[in-house]
Design a protein around this motif. Structure first.
Motif, PDB file in Angstrom:
ATOM      1  N   TYR A   1      37.634  33.477  35.691  1.00 14.04           N
ATOM      2  CA  TYR A   1      37.069  33.755  36.941  1.00 14.04           C
ATOM      3  C   TYR A   1      38.146  34.048  38.076  1.00 14.04           C
ATOM      4  N   ARG A   2      37.917  35.234  38.720  1.00 17.16           N
ATOM      5  CA  ARG A   2      38.594  35.567  40.066  1.00 17.16           C
ATOM      6  C   ARG A   2      37.711  35.941  40.921  1.00 17.16           C
ATOM      7  N   ALA A   3      38.012  35.419  41.979  1.00 15.80           N
ATOM      8  CA  ALA A   3      36.825  35.478  43.090  1.00 15.80           C
ATOM      9  C   ALA A   3      37.056  37.180  43.244  1.00 15.80           C
ATOM     10  N   SER A   4      35.764  37.623  43.994  1.00 17.08           N
ATOM     11  CA  SER A   4      35.599  39.213  43.927  1.00 17.08           C
ATOM     12  C   SER A   4      36.863  39.768  44.534  1.00 17.08           C
TER      13      SER A   4
ATOM     14  N   ALA B   1      46.189  21.328  50.653  1.00 16.59           N
ATOM     15  CA  ALA B   1      45.387  22.064  51.676  1.00 16.59           C
ATOM     16  C   ALA B   1      46.479  23.244  52.092  1.00 16.59           C
ATOM     17  N   ASP B   2      45.552  24.334  52.230  1.00 18.34           N
ATOM     18  CA  ASP B   2      46.606  25.513  52.625  1.00 18.34           C
ATOM     19  C   ASP B   2      45.875  26.127  53.744  1.00 18.34           C
ATOM     20  N   ASN B   3      46.617  27.335  54.280  1.00 19.56           N
ATOM     21  CA  ASN B   3      46.108  27.984  55.414  1.00 19.56           C
ATOM     22  C   ASN B   3      45.679  29.452  55.024  1.00 19.56           C
TER      23      ASN B   3
ATOM     24  N   SER C   1      51.243  27.411  43.824  1.00 17.65           N
ATOM     25  CA  SER C   1      51.477  28.897  43.810  1.00 17.65           C
ATOM     26  C   SER C   1      50.161  29.769  44.266  1.00 17.65           C
ATOM     27  N   ASN C   2      49.132  29.229  44.170  1.00 12.61           N
ATOM     28  CA  ASN C   2      48.195  29.885  44.631  1.00 12.61           C
ATOM     29  C   ASN C   2      47.903  29.528  46.214  1.00 12.61           C
ATOM     30  N   ALA C   3      48.385  28.480  46.611  1.00 12.83           N
ATOM     31  CA  ALA C   3      48.263  28.468  48.047  1.00 12.83           C
ATOM     32  C   ALA C   3      49.130  29.504  48.647  1.00 12.83           C
ATOM     33  N   VAL C   4      50.146  29.908  48.078  1.00 13.72           N
ATOM     34  CA  VAL C   4      51.126  30.740  48.728  1.00 13.72           C
ATOM     35  C   VAL C   4      50.520  32.336  48.213  1.00 13.72           C
ATOM     36  N   LYS C   5      50.273  32.217  47.222  1.00 17.24           N
ATOM     37  CA  LYS C   5      49.673  33.613  46.650  1.00 17.24           C
ATOM     38  C   LYS C   5      48.466  34.171  47.643  1.00 17.24           C
ATOM     39  N   TYR C   6      47.387  33.406  47.648  1.00 18.48           N
ATOM     40  CA  TYR C   6      46.159  33.598  48.396  1.00 18.48           C
ATOM     41  C   TYR C   6      46.263  33.339  49.984  1.00 18.48           C
ATOM     42  N   CYS C   7      47.584  33.746  50.699  1.00 18.96           N
ATOM     43  CA  CYS C   7      47.746  33.464  51.870  1.00 18.96           C
ATOM     44  C   CYS C   7      48.054  34.984  52.449  1.00 18.96           C
TER      45      CYS C   7
ATOM     46  N   ARG D   1      32.710  28.659  40.899  1.00 14.00           N
ATOM     47  CA  ARG D   1      33.286  29.161  39.598  1.00 14.00           C
ATOM     48  C   ARG D   1      34.646  29.067  39.362  1.00 14.00           C
ATOM     49  N   VAL D   2      35.479  29.016  40.544  1.00 10.21           N
ATOM     50  CA  VAL D   2      36.719  29.643  40.503  1.00 10.21           C
ATOM     51  C   VAL D   2      37.417  28.539  39.267  1.00 10.21           C
ATOM     52  N   PHE D   3      36.980  27.481  38.771  1.00  7.48           N
ATOM     53  CA  PHE D   3      37.685  26.565  37.685  1.00  7.48           C
ATOM     54  C   PHE D   3      37.073  27.343  36.271  1.00  7.48           C
TER      55      PHE D   3
ATOM     56  N   LYS E   1      47.581  39.537  42.382  1.00  7.30           N
ATOM     57  CA  LYS E   1      47.844  39.620  40.798  1.00  7.30           C
ATOM     58  C   LYS E   1      47.495  37.898  40.268  1.00  7.30           C
ATOM     59  N   GLY E   2      46.824  38.236  38.909  1.00  5.75           N
ATOM     60  CA  GLY E   2      46.510  36.870  38.542  1.00  5.75           C
ATOM     61  C   GLY E   2      45.390  37.230  37.158  1.00  5.75           C
ATOM     62  N   LEU E   3      45.472  36.186  36.417  1.00  8.47           N
ATOM     63  CA  LEU E   3      44.524  36.284  35.289  1.00  8.47           C
ATOM     64  C   LEU E   3      43.227  35.684  35.359  1.00  8.47           C
ATOM     65  N   GLY E   4      43.185  34.819  36.267  1.00  6.77           N
ATOM     66  CA  GLY E   4      41.943  33.852  36.246  1.00  6.77           C
ATOM     67  C   GLY E   4      42.020  32.708  35.283  1.00  6.77           C
ATOM     68  N   LEU E   5      43.172  32.352  35.074  1.00  8.19           N
ATOM     69  CA  LEU E   5      43.525  31.078  34.260  1.00  8.19           C
ATOM     70  C   LEU E   5      43.911  30.182  35.006  1.00  8.19           C
ATOM     71  N   GLY E   6      44.661  30.236  35.878  1.00 11.29           N
ATOM     72  CA  GLY E   6      45.362  28.966  36.800  1.00 11.29           C
ATOM     73  C   GLY E   6      44.577  27.731  36.996  1.00 11.29           C
ATOM     74  N   LEU E   7      43.475  27.968  37.883  1.00 14.05           N
ATOM     75  CA  LEU E   7      42.618  26.918  38.060  1.00 14.05           C
ATOM     76  C   LEU E   7      41.973  26.526  36.765  1.00 14.05           C
ATOM     77  N   TYR E   8      41.748  27.185  35.705  1.00 15.53           N
ATOM     78  CA  TYR E   8      40.980  26.744  34.383  1.00 15.53           C
ATOM     79  C   TYR E   8      41.787  25.792  33.960  1.00 15.53           C
TER      80      TYR E   8
ATOM     81  N   GLY F   1      41.075  31.489  51.746  1.00 17.90           N
ATOM     82  CA  GLY F   1      39.795  30.692  51.614  1.00 17.90           C
ATOM     83  C   GLY F   1      38.989  30.933  50.565  1.00 17.90           C
ATOM     84  N   ILE F   2      37.925  30.350  50.106  1.00 17.51           N
ATOM     85  CA  ILE F   2      37.118  30.941  49.031  1.00 17.51           C
ATOM     86  C   ILE F   2      35.660  30.714  49.511  1.00 17.51           C
ATOM     87  N   SER F   3      34.767  31.738  49.087  1.00 15.21           N
ATOM     88  CA  SER F   3      33.214  31.768  49.687  1.00 15.21           C
ATOM     89  C   SER F   3      32.546  30.467  49.003  1.00 15.21           C
TER      90      SER F   3
HETATM   91  P1  ADP Z   1      44.286  33.892  39.373  1.00 16.28           P
HETATM   92  O1  ADP Z   1      45.136  33.233  40.577  1.00 16.28           O
HETATM   93  O2  ADP Z   1      45.044  33.948  38.312  1.00 16.28           O
HETATM   94  O3  ADP Z   1      43.305  34.975  39.700  1.00 16.28           O
HETATM   95  P2  ADP Z   1      42.903  31.118  39.293  1.00 16.28           P
HETATM   96  O4  ADP Z   1      42.469  30.537  38.163  1.00 16.28           O
HETATM   97  O5  ADP Z   1      44.322  30.601  39.884  1.00 16.28           O
HETATM   98  O6  ADP Z   1      43.403  32.767  38.828  1.00 16.28           O
HETATM   99  O7  ADP Z   1      42.185  31.364  40.651  1.00 16.28           O
HETATM  100  C1  ADP Z   1      41.048  31.969  40.371  1.00 16.28           C
HETATM  101  C2  ADP Z   1      40.472  32.489  41.743  1.00 16.28           C
HETATM  102  O8  ADP Z   1      40.233  31.536  42.786  1.00 16.28           O
HETATM  103  C3  ADP Z   1      41.449  33.374  42.233  1.00 16.28           C
HETATM  104  O9  ADP Z   1      41.052  34.701  41.829  1.00 16.28           O
HETATM  105  C4  ADP Z   1      41.333  33.436  43.651  1.00 16.28           C
HETATM  106  O10 ADP Z   1      40.316  34.281  44.127  1.00 16.28           O
HETATM  107  C5  ADP Z   1      40.606  31.987  44.007  1.00 16.28           C
HETATM  108  N1  ADP Z   1      41.845  31.068  44.537  1.00 16.28           N
HETATM  109  C6  ADP Z   1      42.665  30.161  43.785  1.00 16.28           C
HETATM  110  N2  ADP Z   1      43.252  29.550  44.489  1.00 16.28           N
HETATM  111  C7  ADP Z   1      42.861  29.979  45.912  1.00 16.28           C
HETATM  112  C8  ADP Z   1      43.616  29.409  47.117  1.00 16.28           C
HETATM  113  N3  ADP Z   1      44.330  28.555  47.223  1.00 16.28           N
HETATM  114  N4  ADP Z   1      42.994  30.229  48.204  1.00 16.28           N
HETATM  115  C9  ADP Z   1      42.179  31.173  48.025  1.00 16.28           C
HETATM  116  N5  ADP Z   1      41.523  31.497  47.011  1.00 16.28           N
HETATM  117  C10 ADP Z   1      42.117  30.996  45.744  1.00 16.28           C
END
Ligand code: ADP
Length: 471
Positions: A422-425, A403-405, A375-381, A416-418, A433-440, A408-410
């Motif tokens: 944490y949410r990338a800036s 792998a997604d298109n 769902s992140n791969a779809v959301k952050y695209c 920090r994403v895990f 939308k998100g809570l910064g918990l998915g990757l954690y 991307g993440i700096s």
């Molecule tokens: P959330 O999606 O709720 O913000 P996550 O823990 O899933 O929290 O992700 C943390 C951060 O990592 C996200 O805020 C996003 O910036 C970045 N991120 C996660 N997955 C992707 C991805 N597939 N592509 C780009 N950025 C991502």
């Protein structure tokens, strides 16, 4: 920001003051030790000189004085023959060199000191040093000096000059070199000359001796500086970390409120809709609204469960309920239900063939982990999402990469994403939308399976998340 800078500046300032104070203290201790060492050896040497006088009735320079005496007599005689009162520059230099050489070569004090040191059990190598302050030829009949050593003559001049100007005379004594200890000043007038010189000894390892003596204080000083600097760094880092965490928490609360508000307001609107008489007669509309309420309630429930579970994980180590599954079929199932749910419209390419391989894993957590990544791969695209799922076995590990298109993440964010919350800036603005918990969650689940998860990504190009689980 201001407060942080002030603390940093204050810390650096205190450290500089501490270092300066330590340097001053160490310098003081060094000087004290140096003086003590000088005093100790001067006393030793004076003791030796007294002994020499008592035993041999000499100060160690008798031979030298005799030689200088006869040389002076010769020069005076030559001057008398030439009927002159002065010497040429070359003659003066020769005479002065002769005196210097005679004093250095024909003295017996150094050899005696050496033996004396040995007898006192002082095992120290030293070189002796003689410095002539003044040498004058004295015309015995007329009792006037006819030649003065150049150095002394110029000092005399300087002295009378300053006296005239009413300023204190400059320090006439030669500056002692750092390793040198001045022992005694010898001066007297003899038949044909006046001589005034200093005898000193020079320990080549005097600095080392002092260093050894103050090693403990020096070590303690250095240790205290290192301790304070490290304490400061640790405290400052902690402060920054706390600040970061509190920022993250604030972000989390904002995001969570936002996330919770959406389904809640939909439910509120749906409730009001149901109250409307027009709707109540339309069965189809009632069903549609009820379905919407149901869907939003499930979403709300999921959100609340997620938060509850996270806080539960914090307190206890969560238990996996592992089952043996055929991984090929299991992955296919997860992807199929994702495609028909949140992943509608995404192109998913499956490039794995695990055959009949069976793996022990917790099906619910494993599904959550893969779902979160998908769902992140779809959301952050920002374009049409294309997801590639690869899988293979390496070194007795099962490796699954997604792998997604996407955006991307700096490099900085990748570290920090895990982390929790944490949410990338870019994620903090409510575009995504998100809570910064998915990757954690993903990391916690991978770790609970004794594996791990890594990310590699290029901003603007896409990201690859790789899960490694031991078989
Ligand atoms: P959330 O999606 O709720 O913000 P996550 O823990 O899933 O929290 O992700 C943390 C951060 O990592 C996200 O805020 C996003 O910036 C970045 N991120 C996660 N997955 C992707 C991805 N597939 N592509 C780009 N950025 C991502």
């Amino acid at each position: 920001m201001h407060k942080r800078n002030a603390i940093l500046l204050l810390g650096i300032f205190s450290i500089i003051i501490l270092i300066a104070a330590q340097i001053i203290i160490i310098k003081g201790v060094w000087r004290q030790k140096d003086e003590m060492l000088n005093l100790r050896y001067r006393l030793f040497c004076q003791d030796a000189i007294e002994l020499l006088a008592r035993q041999w009735s000499t100060d160690g320079f008798d031979t030298a004085r005799m030689i200088i005496g006869s040389k002076s007599k010769m020069v005076l005689k030559m001057m008398a023959e030439k009927k002159t009162d002065t010497l040429s520059a070359e003659e003066k230099k020769d005479l002065f060199d002769y005196v210097t050489l005679a004093l250095n070569k024909e003295e017996d004090l150094s050899a005696f000191l050496s033996r004396y040191f040995e007898s006192r059990g002082i095992d120290k190598d030293f070189t002796s040093r003689i410095v002539i302050n003044r040498f004058e030829l004295v015309d015995y009949d007329r009792r006037i000096p006819v030649y003065m050593s150049e150095e002394f003559a110029s000092r005399m001049l300087a002295r009378s000059d300053t006296a005239r100007r009413n300023t204190p005379p400059p320090d006439m004594r030669r500056q002692a070199r750092s390793n040198e200890i001045m022992i005694k000043r010898f001066g007297n007038e003899y038949n044909f000359y006046r001589l005034d010189f200093e005898f000193g000894i020079d320990f080549s390892d005097k600095q080392k001796m002092i260093l050894r003596e103050i090693a403990t204080s020096l070590g303690l000083s250095l240790f205290s500086i290192i301790l304070v600097v490290s304490l400061f760094i640790v405290t400052y880092k902690n402060l920054m970390e706390e600040k970061r965490l509190s920022n993250l928490k604030t972000d989390f609360i904002n995001n969570m409120t936002h996330e919770l508000k959406t389904p809640l307001s939909t439910i509120t609107v749906a409730g009001r809709t149901l109250e409307m008489p027009v709707i109540r007669t339309n069965e189809e509309k009632i069903l549609e609204t009820a379905k919407m309420i149901g869907k939003q309630s499930v979403h709300l429930n999921q959100l609340i469960n997620m938060i509850l579970e996270i806080s539960m994980w914090e307190r206890t180590q969560f238990q996996l309920e592992k089952k043996r599954v055929r991984i090929q079929d299991f992955l296919n199932e997860i992807i199929f239900s994702f495609k028909s749910g949140g992943g509608k419209g995404a192109v998913i390419e499956c490039k794995y063939d695990f055959g009949d391989l069976e793996v022990d894993l917790d099906p619910i957590y494993f599904t959550t982990m893969i779902n979160n990544l998908l769902s992140n791969a779809v959301k952050y695209c920002d374009t049409d999402p294309v997801i590639e799922i690869e899988g293979f076995i390496r070194d007795n590990n099962i490796i699954i990469s997604i792998a997604d298109n996407g955006i991307g993440i700096s490099k900085n964010d990748q570290k920090r994403v895990f982390d929790k919350f944490y949410r990338a800036s870019s994620g903090n603005i409510h575009k995504y939308k998100g809570l910064g918990l998915g990757l954690y969650y993903v990391r916690k689940i991978a770790e609970a399976h004794e594996g791990d998860v890594t990310v590699s990504s290029k901003p603007g190009k896409g990201s690859i998340f790789t899960i490694t689980l031991p078989l």
